[in-house]
Design an enzyme around this catalytic site. Sequence first.
Site, short mmCIF file in Angstrom:
data_model
loop_
_atom_site.label_atom_id
_atom_site.label_comp_id
_atom_site.label_asym_id
_atom_site.label_seq_id
_atom_site.Cartn_x
_atom_site.Cartn_y
_atom_site.Cartn_z
N ASP A 1 0.89 -1.16 0.00
CA ASP A 1 0.00 0.00 0.00
C ASP A 1 0.93 1.21 0.00
OD1 ASP A 1 -2.23 1.67 0.19
OD2 ASP A 1 -2.24 1.58 2.38
N GLU B 1 -0.96 -1.34 -5.05
CA GLU B 1 -2.19 -0.62 -5.38
C GLU B 1 -1.88 0.50 -6.37
OE1 GLU B 1 -5.95 0.22 -2.80
OE2 GLU B 1 -4.46 1.75 -2.36
N ASP C 1 -2.60 0.60 7.14
CA ASP C 1 -1.83 0.51 5.89
C ASP C 1 -1.33 -0.93 5.68
OD1 ASP C 1 -1.37 3.63 5.24
OD2 ASP C 1 -1.20 3.25 7.39
#
Length: 177
Positions: free
Chosen positions: A7, A67, A140
């Site tokens: 992330d 991501e 996260d």
Amino acid sequence: MIILGIDPGFAIVGFGLVETAGGRARLVQCGAITTPAGVPLPTRLMQIADDMDQLLTQFRPDAMAIEELFFSNNITTGIGVAQARGVLLLAAERRGVPIYEYSPSQVKQAVVGYGKAEKRQVMDMTRRLLNLKAVPKPDDAADAVAIALCHARSFTSRLQSPDAARPGSGRYNPRKE
């Protein structure tokens, strides 16, 4: 297969390592790379690169799932995240780790079964799918674990797809916009 989910961020980079075998997944490790506020961005990027290199060396993942960048209203933050994301991509590429990108809706679809699921639903399903007692912390890290799970589930389905051998079928493509 060991999948490193990322992330991206420049203050906090969430990471999650998930091992898959025989249709089962287990959490290997998760956490966050953090950089202190008030430090110049190039220094923060160097720390992210060094810590990422250490993760790649220690765990030797077979793939990295990251991501895709999502811009909201704060373009200044988005630029910093984009720079950190570039450092993360470069570190994996240098190590020869295949890179796969997923949008937030793809992660939600793969983990929850609904592309517009709420964050808490994704976190709860991540916990359930990995048989964890609690959702990984910080958030996260939980997001990164969900991204790794997304790849595990997507990659398995791509193995049975005629497009699986086609270039660009999930692998990072630098020409993609």
